[in-house]
Write a protein that holds these residues in place. Structure first.
Motif, PDB file in Angstrom:
ATOM      1  N   PRO A 223       3.585  14.288  21.494  1.00 28.74           N
ATOM      2  CA  PRO A 223       4.077  13.013  20.948  1.00 28.74           C
ATOM      3  C   PRO A 223       3.082  12.288  20.049  1.00 28.74           C
ATOM      4  N   HIS A 224       1.786  12.312  20.406  1.00 34.66           N
ATOM      5  CA  HIS A 224       0.807  11.567  19.612  1.00 34.66           C
ATOM      6  C   HIS A 224       0.569  12.191  18.242  1.00 34.66           C
ATOM      7  N   GLU A 225       1.025  13.426  18.045  1.00 36.10           N
ATOM      8  CA  GLU A 225       0.845  14.089  16.759  1.00 36.10           C
ATOM      9  C   GLU A 225       1.991  13.793  15.782  1.00 36.10           C
ATOM     10  N   LEU A 226       2.963  13.006  16.211  1.00 37.06           N
ATOM     11  CA  LEU A 226       4.112  12.676  15.378  1.00 37.06           C
ATOM     12  C   LEU A 226       4.049  11.213  14.955  1.00 37.06           C
ATOM     13  N   SER A 227       4.691  10.910  13.852  1.00 36.88           N
ATOM     14  CA  SER A 227       4.787   9.522  13.399  1.00 36.88           C
ATOM     15  C   SER A 227       5.807   8.775  14.267  1.00 36.88           C
ATOM     16  N   GLY A 228       5.847   7.444  14.116  1.00 35.16           N
ATOM     17  CA  GLY A 228       6.803   6.650  14.879  1.00 35.16           C
ATOM     18  C   GLY A 228       8.241   7.067  14.615  1.00 35.16           C
ATOM     19  N   GLY A 229       8.568   7.320  13.339  1.00 37.43           N
ATOM     20  CA  GLY A 229       9.922   7.742  12.998  1.00 37.43           C
ATOM     21  C   GLY A 229      10.254   9.109  13.577  1.00 37.43           C
ATOM     22  N   GLN A 230       9.289  10.028  13.551  1.00 36.94           N
ATOM     23  CA  GLN A 230       9.518  11.355  14.112  1.00 36.94           C
ATOM     24  C   GLN A 230       9.715  11.284  15.625  1.00 36.94           C
ATOM     25  N   ARG A 231       8.905  10.450  16.299  1.00 33.03           N
ATOM     26  CA  ARG A 231       9.067  10.299  17.746  1.00 33.03           C
ATOM     27  C   ARG A 231      10.434   9.729  18.093  1.00 33.03           C
ATOM     28  N   GLN A 232      10.905   8.779  17.277  1.00 28.50           N
ATOM     29  CA  GLN A 232      12.221   8.213  17.551  1.00 28.50           C
ATOM     30  C   GLN A 232      13.313   9.254  17.352  1.00 28.50           C
ATOM     31  N   ARG A 233      13.145  10.123  16.362  1.00 31.30           N
ATOM     32  CA  ARG A 233      14.116  11.198  16.157  1.00 31.30           C
ATOM     33  C   ARG A 233      14.094  12.188  17.324  1.00 31.30           C
TER      34      ARG A 233
ATOM     35  N   ASP B 145      -8.225   4.130  -0.885  1.00 36.96           N
ATOM     36  CA  ASP B 145      -8.687   4.908  -2.037  1.00 36.96           C
ATOM     37  C   ASP B 145      -8.811   4.036  -3.284  1.00 36.96           C
ATOM     38  N   GLY B 146      -9.966   3.383  -3.418  1.00 36.95           N
ATOM     39  CA  GLY B 146     -10.246   2.629  -4.645  1.00 36.95           C
ATOM     40  C   GLY B 146      -9.465   1.341  -4.773  1.00 36.95           C
ATOM     41  N   VAL B 147      -9.420   0.530  -3.720  1.00 37.04           N
ATOM     42  CA  VAL B 147      -8.644  -0.718  -3.729  1.00 37.04           C
ATOM     43  C   VAL B 147      -9.501  -1.874  -4.235  1.00 37.04           C
ATOM     44  N   SER B 148      -8.947  -2.645  -5.152  1.00 40.98           N
ATOM     45  CA  SER B 148      -9.578  -3.876  -5.633  1.00 40.98           C
ATOM     46  C   SER B 148      -8.582  -5.019  -5.504  1.00 40.98           C
ATOM     47  N   LEU B 149      -9.049  -6.180  -5.039  1.00 40.39           N
ATOM     48  CA  LEU B 149      -8.154  -7.327  -4.893  1.00 40.39           C
ATOM     49  C   LEU B 149      -8.963  -8.611  -4.868  1.00 40.39           C
ATOM     50  N   VAL B 150      -8.237  -9.720  -5.037  1.00 42.19           N
ATOM     51  CA  VAL B 150      -8.845 -11.056  -4.991  1.00 42.19           C
ATOM     52  C   VAL B 150      -7.937 -11.957  -4.161  1.00 42.19           C
ATOM     53  N   LEU B 151      -8.542 -12.739  -3.259  1.00 44.81           N
ATOM     54  CA  LEU B 151      -7.819 -13.752  -2.490  1.00 44.81           C
ATOM     55  C   LEU B 151      -8.430 -15.112  -2.800  1.00 44.81           C
ATOM     56  N   ARG B 152      -7.584 -16.056  -3.176  1.00 42.64           N
ATOM     57  CA  ARG B 152      -8.061 -17.386  -3.542  1.00 42.64           C
ATOM     58  C   ARG B 152      -7.959 -18.352  -2.360  1.00 42.64           C
ATOM     59  N   LYS B 153      -8.765 -19.396  -2.379  1.00 37.79           N
ATOM     60  CA  LYS B 153      -8.826 -20.359  -1.278  1.00 37.79           C
ATOM     61  C   LYS B 153      -7.472 -21.028  -1.065  1.00 37.79           C
ATOM     62  N   GLY B 154      -7.073 -21.112   0.192  1.00 43.25           N
ATOM     63  CA  GLY B 154      -5.838 -21.787   0.541  1.00 43.25           C
ATOM     64  C   GLY B 154      -4.582 -21.018   0.190  1.00 43.25           C
ATOM     65  N   ARG B 155      -4.707 -19.744  -0.150  1.00 43.36           N
ATOM     66  CA  ARG B 155      -3.548 -18.948  -0.569  1.00 43.36           C
ATOM     67  C   ARG B 155      -3.349 -17.765   0.376  1.00 43.36           C
ATOM     68  N   THR B 156      -2.215 -17.097   0.217  1.00 41.57           N
ATOM     69  CA  THR B 156      -1.870 -15.947   1.055  1.00 41.57           C
ATOM     70  C   THR B 156      -1.619 -14.732   0.187  1.00 41.57           C
ATOM     71  N   LEU B 157      -2.337 -13.654   0.500  1.00 47.10           N
ATOM     72  CA  LEU B 157      -2.101 -12.368  -0.134  1.00 47.10           C
ATOM     73  C   LEU B 157      -1.341 -11.496   0.862  1.00 47.10           C
ATOM     74  N   GLY B 158      -0.135 -11.086   0.512  1.00 46.16           N
ATOM     75  CA  GLY B 158       0.639 -10.187   1.345  1.00 46.16           C
ATOM     76  C   GLY B 158       0.353  -8.743   0.959  1.00 46.16           C
ATOM     77  N   VAL B 159       0.013  -7.926   1.956  1.00 45.96           N
ATOM     78  CA  VAL B 159      -0.223  -6.494   1.735  1.00 45.96           C
ATOM     79  C   VAL B 159       0.875  -5.736   2.455  1.00 45.96           C
ATOM     80  N   VAL B 160       1.717  -5.017   1.699  1.00 45.72           N
ATOM     81  CA  VAL B 160       2.878  -4.351   2.287  1.00 45.72           C
ATOM     82  C   VAL B 160       2.824  -2.857   2.018  1.00 45.72           C
ATOM     83  N   GLY B 161       3.503  -2.114   2.862  1.00 44.26           N
ATOM     84  CA  GLY B 161       3.572  -0.668   2.732  1.00 44.26           C
ATOM     85  C   GLY B 161       4.015  -0.060   4.049  1.00 44.26           C
ATOM     86  N   GLU B 162       4.382   1.205   4.013  1.00 46.06           N
ATOM     87  CA  GLU B 162       4.816   1.891   5.220  1.00 46.06           C
ATOM     88  C   GLU B 162       3.628   2.197   6.124  1.00 46.06           C
ATOM     89  N   SER B 163       3.917   2.596   7.377  1.00 45.70           N
ATOM     90  CA  SER B 163       2.860   3.037   8.280  1.00 45.70           C
ATOM     91  C   SER B 163       2.112   4.205   7.650  1.00 45.70           C
TER      92      SER B 163
END
Length: 529
Positions: A149-159, A297-315
């Motif tokens: 089970p630990h060798e499978l992704s969440g979606g694979q385990r659910q399947r 892999d080579g991520v660059s970003l900036v977060l400004r004071k008092g603001r929210t940066l949302g980071v989205v993506g699959e597992s």
């Protein structure tokens, strides 16, 4: 109607001592029908379903009747009930990792079900297991049979869990929150799979969920539960278009809406990252060399004071690894600066004074809060490290104030985490971070395991705290519907890289990458449909 029903609940009550968690629940499931039981956590949904197969705790007292093909399941002897469990009524649990045995391959576990329930030989069971894996859409089914089970992704385990449930061709399938812990894209595929299997196998289905927006896609009938009672029932179209109960209307309104965004221009930087990389080197087998996985892999970003940066993506896209790298909690290359101070050369001891200004809120507070500590001690734990001169009475006073700030009763500081609801535990985790008055808070999937209504409460709380203390957030999630409600900017991650970044409204309304469009379609198809 009763003559066509395959499963009927009549005046079902479930009690634990003086506490009644299901109160006179009555409804019927017809052959070939999908009935959704909807309500917030603790409303009695799962207890109702578990009662059908007598899977409740030994301490539970059950009255009423649950009839399957005219037979009361609550009165059947155990031997007769075993003939029905798994064969004619099957169950898909919310968390497959908890329901699959970690010591056995998934193929052997399905094979055991087929040998025990269907009487197949070991060879026939192995062949049937491979067919089932193929049926539920698991790639390379022959190879996956030998995975743990630990060798499978969440979606694979659910399947795998679904394959195990349908192994004996049941008449009724009960699916208890089968997509809650999954990415929106994976959840959409699991839902499509369940509906396809329902049509192909002719099953009736009970689908348990906290999300009315989700079940409207496929339910024939909806039963809304609140505090153990079914407060509204009827055809799905009627319940959704003309809800009669206030609670049903509340659930329908529980969709995160975007806050009023503030301009980003002329706001100073708080956090900046340039070309951040995190690599893991894995040992190969005897004939294979070492493998390198580029988690970030080579991520660059900036977060400004008092603001929210949302980071989205699959597992697996690298979101959580990036969060730990930004806080220097995992080794990474590249440059990271906080308030224009270069963090790259700092070791653990040099980082310690900065920790109070850079806090992390984890996805699962039940796992991150010590079960042996009271809430007050958990919240004030950081003060022991960063303000060791403060005495116990002052720490307790600050813990009470921190609980008040996250809108919890200060008396809860005397309780243990298991005595709180999921939403309360998440507020405690936020209070633990806020007591140190940080300037940056990284929130790693803080709402993914919560009901929609509780999600909205937590998002409103985070906005309130941000405005009160000029906080900056990095908000990590797989759900764009949630990120849309909080983020000023959005960065979309895939395979360790940021593939799209920009102002939140632009990314949501005019995505430039196909992957972003896929996430948006899945998020709003499931969350807002």
């Amino acid at each position: 109607m009763a003559a066509e029903a395959i499963l009927s609940f009549r005046d079902l009550c479930v009690s634990y001592g003086p506490s009644c968690v299901v109160k006179n629940a009555s409804f019927a499931l017809e052959r070939g029908e999908v009935a959704a039981i909807v309500g917030e956590s603790g409303s009695g949904k799962s207890q109702t379903a578990l009662a059908a197969l007598r899977l409740l705790s030994p301490h539970a007292a059950t009255t009423g009747s649950i009839s399957f093909d005219g037979v009361n399941l609550l009165e059947l002897p155990a031997s007769r009930l075993d003939e029905i469990r798994g064969r004619r009524i099957a169950f898909v649990f919310q968390e497959p990792m908890a329901s699959l045995d970690p010591l056995f391959t998934v193929g052997s576990q399905i094979g055991a079900v087929l040998r025990l329930r269907a009487g197949l030989s070991r060879r026939a069971a192995a062949l049937r297991a491979q067919e089932l894996f193929d049926l539920v859409g698991i790639a390379e089914p022959r190879r996956r049979l030998h995975a743990y089970p630990h060798e499978l992704s969440g979606g694979q385990r659910q399947r795998v869990a679904i394959a195990m449930a349908i192994a004996c061709g049941p008449d009724v399938l009960i699916a208890d929150e089968p997509t809650t812990a999954l990415d929106v894209t994976v959840a959409a595929r699991i839902l499509d799979l369940l509906m396809d299997l329902k049509q192909r196998l002719g099953m009736a289905m009970i689908f348990i969920s906290h999300d009315l927006g989700l079940v409207r896609r496929f339910a024939d009938a909806i039963h809304v539960m609140r505090k153990g009672e079914i407060v509204e029932s009827g055809p799905a179209a009627d319940v959704l278009s003309a809800p009669r109960h206030d609670y049903t209307r509340l659930l329908l309104a529980a969709i995160p809406h975007p806050h009023k965004r503030r301009p980003l221009l002329d706001v100073p930087e708080l956090l900046a990252a340039s070309d951040v990389r995190v690599c893991y080197r894995l040992r190969g087998g005897w004939l294979a060399g070492k493998r390198e996985i580029k988690a970030v892999d080579g991520v660059s970003l900036v977060l400004r004071k008092g603001r929210t940066l949302g980071v989205v993506g699959e597992s697996g896209s690298g979101k959580s690894t990036l969060a730990r790298a930004l806080l220097k909690l995992t080794p990474a290359s590249g440059a990271i600066s906080f308030e224009h101070r270069d963090l790259t050369p700092l070791d653990a001891a040099q980082m310690r004074p900065l920790r109070r200004s850079m806090q992390l809120v984890f996805q699962d507070p039940y796992a991150s809060l010590s079960p042996r500590m009271r809430v007050g001690d958990i919240i004030s734990e950081g003060l022991r490290v960063h303000e060791p001169s403060i005495g116990r009475i002052e720490r307790d006073k600050r813990a009470a104030l921190a609980l008040e700030e996250v809108l919890l009763d200060p008396d809860l500081r005397r309780r243990f985490p298991h005595e709180l609801s999921g939403g309360q535990r998440q507020r405690v985790a936020i209070a633990r971070a806020m007591i140190l008055k940080p300037r940056l808070v990284v929130l790693d999937e803080p709402t993914s395991a919560l009901d929609r209504a509780v999600q909205i409460e937590i998002l409103d709380l985070l906005l309130h705290l941000q405005e009160a203390h000029d906080l900056s957030y990095v908000f990590i999630s797989h759900d764009l519907a949630v990120v849309r409600a909080l983020a000023d900017e959005i960065a979309v991650m895939k395979d360790g890289r940021i593939v799209e970044r920009g102002e939140a409204r632009r990314v949501i309304e005019d995505p430039r990458e196909a992957y972003t469009r896929t996430l948006i379609t899945a998020a709003f198809q499931i969350g807002d449909a």
